[in-house]
Design a protein around this motif. Structure first.
Motif, short mmCIF file in Angstrom:
data_model
loop_
_atom_site.label_atom_id
_atom_site.label_comp_id
_atom_site.label_asym_id
_atom_site.label_seq_id
_atom_site.Cartn_x
_atom_site.Cartn_y
_atom_site.Cartn_z
N LEU A 197 -6.52 -6.79 -13.26
CA LEU A 197 -5.32 -7.62 -13.39
C LEU A 197 -4.17 -6.99 -12.62
O LEU A 197 -3.89 -5.79 -12.75
CB LEU A 197 -4.94 -7.76 -14.87
N GLY A 198 -3.50 -7.79 -11.82
CA GLY A 198 -2.38 -7.29 -11.03
C GLY A 198 -1.85 -8.36 -10.10
O GLY A 198 -2.12 -9.55 -10.27
N LYS A 199 -1.12 -7.91 -9.06
CA LYS A 199 -0.52 -8.82 -8.09
C LYS A 199 -0.78 -8.33 -6.67
O LYS A 199 -1.00 -7.13 -6.45
CB LYS A 199 0.99 -8.93 -8.32
N SER A 200 -0.72 -9.24 -5.72
CA SER A 200 -0.86 -8.88 -4.32
C SER A 200 0.23 -7.90 -3.93
O SER A 200 1.36 -7.96 -4.43
CB SER A 200 -0.76 -10.14 -3.44
N LEU A 201 -0.09 -6.99 -3.02
CA LEU A 201 0.87 -5.98 -2.58
C LEU A 201 2.10 -6.59 -1.92
O LEU A 201 3.16 -5.95 -1.88
CB LEU A 201 0.22 -5.00 -1.59
N VAL A 202 1.98 -7.78 -1.39
CA VAL A 202 3.14 -8.41 -0.74
C VAL A 202 3.83 -9.43 -1.64
O VAL A 202 4.65 -10.20 -1.20
CB VAL A 202 2.73 -9.08 0.59
N ASP A 203 3.49 -9.40 -2.94
CA ASP A 203 4.16 -10.28 -3.91
C ASP A 203 5.61 -9.82 -4.07
O ASP A 203 5.88 -8.66 -4.41
CB ASP A 203 3.43 -10.22 -5.25
N GLU A 204 6.55 -10.71 -3.85
CA GLU A 204 7.96 -10.35 -3.88
C GLU A 204 8.46 -9.98 -5.27
O GLU A 204 9.54 -9.38 -5.42
CB GLU A 204 8.81 -11.51 -3.33
N LYS A 256 11.43 -3.69 -4.09
CA LYS A 256 12.85 -3.37 -4.12
C LYS A 256 13.10 -1.86 -3.98
O LYS A 256 14.25 -1.42 -4.04
CB LYS A 256 13.45 -3.86 -5.44
N ASP A 257 12.03 -1.09 -3.81
CA ASP A 257 12.17 0.37 -3.76
C ASP A 257 11.47 0.88 -2.49
O ASP A 257 10.25 0.92 -2.41
CB ASP A 257 11.53 0.98 -5.01
N GLU A 295 11.18 3.85 -1.21
CA GLU A 295 10.37 5.07 -1.38
C GLU A 295 9.01 4.76 -2.00
O GLU A 295 7.98 5.25 -1.54
CB GLU A 295 11.13 6.07 -2.26
N LYS A 296 9.02 3.90 -3.03
CA LYS A 296 7.75 3.54 -3.67
C LYS A 296 6.86 2.72 -2.74
O LYS A 296 5.65 2.93 -2.68
CB LYS A 296 8.03 2.73 -4.95
N SER A 297 7.44 1.78 -2.01
CA SER A 297 6.65 0.94 -1.11
C SER A 297 6.05 1.79 0.01
O SER A 297 4.91 1.56 0.43
CB SER A 297 7.50 -0.19 -0.54
N HIS A 298 6.80 2.78 0.49
CA HIS A 298 6.28 3.69 1.52
C HIS A 298 5.10 4.49 0.97
O HIS A 298 4.08 4.67 1.65
CB HIS A 298 7.39 4.63 1.99
N GLN A 299 5.20 4.95 -0.29
CA GLN A 299 4.12 5.72 -0.90
C GLN A 299 2.87 4.87 -1.10
O GLN A 299 1.75 5.31 -0.86
CB GLN A 299 4.58 6.29 -2.24
N VAL A 300 3.08 3.63 -1.54
CA VAL A 300 1.94 2.72 -1.73
C VAL A 300 1.22 2.46 -0.41
O VAL A 300 -0.02 2.52 -0.33
CB VAL A 300 2.41 1.38 -2.35
N MET A 301 2.00 2.21 0.64
CA MET A 301 1.39 1.98 1.95
C MET A 301 0.65 3.22 2.43
O MET A 301 -0.44 3.12 3.01
CB MET A 301 2.48 1.59 2.95
N SER A 302 1.21 4.39 2.18
CA SER A 302 0.54 5.64 2.55
C SER A 302 -0.78 5.80 1.80
O SER A 302 -1.79 6.20 2.38
CB SER A 302 1.44 6.84 2.25
N ASP A 303 -0.77 5.47 0.51
CA ASP A 303 -2.01 5.58 -0.29
C ASP A 303 -3.10 4.66 0.26
O ASP A 303 -4.27 5.04 0.35
CB ASP A 303 -1.72 5.23 -1.75
N VAL A 304 -2.71 3.44 0.63
CA VAL A 304 -3.68 2.48 1.17
C VAL A 304 -4.26 3.00 2.49
O VAL A 304 -5.48 3.04 2.68
CB VAL A 304 -3.02 1.10 1.39
N LEU A 305 -3.37 3.39 3.40
CA LEU A 305 -3.82 3.83 4.72
C LEU A 305 -4.63 5.13 4.65
O LEU A 305 -5.66 5.27 5.30
CB LEU A 305 -2.63 4.00 5.64
#
Length: 430
Positions: free
Chosen positions: A244-251, A257-258, A260-270
């Motif tokens: 259960l969750g949401k797409s990474l590009v869900d607004e 809105k953060d 630093e967090k979005s950069h970390q999430v993208m780093s984890d994916v890559l």
């Protein structure tokens, strides 16, 4: 002990008749859509890539997959068709739940009632695509699962369509000798191979298991994938824990809105994707927005392992060099990388190839917009063809996935580079 379900001769005859009827219906539908398209052309509409795309989407599974193949193989198909089919949709109208139940009974209910397996199956699908439909269900005992169920007659439809395409290719080569030089047979073989890959849910379950084992070995607890219930998985049914969750590009996600967090999430994916590729030689080749999910517990889930690519280490290294060279406008480096990636029996003029790249790509300009990168990839393959370079089978899949990542970065971390820090060292860039 219960005996295995065995078809009677009468059932086998009925099955053969049903298959024949389905083949006939499929041919009639294909002919009907083709006829309507021909009528539109006869009434003055231009027969172009957009009209072909619309016709393909109407004809369903095989042609949708063919359109997606065209979009991901710019080394073979003309630019206007590649661009048109990049938005070839694979979201279809759900089929009646009774048909989904029929497949479940055939695959899982031969020796027991479905009521002995499931407490409940939600008739309303979570998603519906050309090949399969996904439903939420609850196992006996209360565990929630997602059922990915292959739609009825998909195998028959694909086989019928590919047979028609094969005959069409054969006739085209006979009537237009110049087409013979295009060597269409390997293209059809590649389409068939990819389709068979996506319709084998046992193979998909193995890809998921391999990825989960990799995460466990690496101690990666931030990324996950659905746990497969192998005892309830067949070639046509894939049973997984419900995530259960949401797409990474869900607004509506907080990370939107953060920075630093979005950069970390993208780093984890890559970091996960690149390290998995380097460790296993395989890569998830369809990791678009719909197949990346931020779970309610904060982890990131990779979904839908139906399309997995493989690439030789030498070609893989050259691919990364190519991406780095693209980012720095190093045209000679790009030329050398293209020769390393490709397969050619000819001696390639590196200097001439570099100048061609500079002349053509310099006109496009360098920015991080997806359409600009798409244009660059199209030019790369076009220039490569002119210099006698033929790219390996999964090269286009790899580039397509890198473009998906570029789109994510534009949304989540626009200042981020695809190859930086640990990822750059991982691929031998430092």
């Amino acid at each position: 002990m219960k005996t295995a379900f065995k078809k009677s001769p009468l059932v086998m005859v009925k099955s053969s008749i049903d298959t024949g009827v389905n083949v006939l219906k499929r041919i009639q539908k294909t002919a009907g859509v083709a006829g309507l398209s021909a009528l539109r052309v006869a009434m003055g509409e231009k027969m172009d890539a957009q009209l072909l795309k619309e016709s393909f989407e109407q004809m369903g599974v095989t042609y949708i997959k063919l359109g997606q193949f065209i979009a991901s193989t710019p080394s073979i198909f003309p630019r206007e068709y590649v661009l048109a089919f990049q938005d070839c949709l694979d979201a279809t109208t759900p089929i009646p739940f009774t048909k989904i139940l029929s497949v479940l009974r055939e695959e899982l209910g031969r020796e027991r009632d479905l009521g002995d397996i499931f407490e409940h199956i939600d008739p309303k699908p979570l998603a519906s695509a050309s090949i399969a439909q996904v439903h939420r269900a609850v196992l006996i005992g209360g565990r929630q699962v997602a059922l990915k169920v292959q739609k009825p007659n998909v195998a028959t439809v694909i086989h019928t369509d590919l047979s028609v395409l094969h005959r069409g290719f054969w006739l085209a080569e006979k009537l237009v000798p110049s087409i013979r030089a295009a060597n269409l047979a390997p293209i059809l073989d590649e389409i068939r191979s990819r389709m068979l890959m996506e319709t084998d849910f046992v193979a998909e379950s193995c890809h998921i298991e391999k990825f989960l084992n990799f995460l466990k070995q690496m101690g990666n607890t931030q990324v996950t994938a659905p746990t497969v219930h192998h005892e309830l998985t067949t070639k046509r049914v894939l049973t997984m824990d419900l995530l259960l969750g949401k797409s990474l590009v869900d607004e509506t996600l907080e990370i939107a809105k953060d920075d630093e967090k979005s950069h970390q999430v993208m780093s984890d994916v890559l970091d996960t994707w690149f390290s998995s590729l380097m460790a296993t030689g395989e890569f998830h080749a369809d990791l678009h927005a719909g197949n990346l999910m931020m779970l309610d517990d904060g982890r990131i889930a990779f979904l839908d392992f139906g399309l997995v690519g493989k690439i030789e280490p030498k070609s893989l290294q050259a691919c990364f060099v190519l991406v780095q060279s693209l980012q720095t406008n190093d045209y000679q480096g790009m030329a050398r990388a293209m020769v390393e990636i490709g397969m050619t029996h000819e001696r390639v003029d590196i200097d001439g190839l570099g100048k061609d790249l500079h002349r053509m790509l310099g006109q496009i300009g360098k920015d991080n917009r997806p359409e600009s990168l798409n244009a660059m990839m199209l030019e790369l393959t076009e220039i490569g063809k002119r210099h006698g370079i033929h790219f390996p089978r999964d090269f286009a899949l790899l580039l397509k996935q890198l473009l998906y990542f570029d789109r994510f970065m534009v949304t989540l971390a626009p200042e981020m580079q695809l190859l930086e820090g640990g990822r750059l060292k991982m691929v031998g860039g430092e």
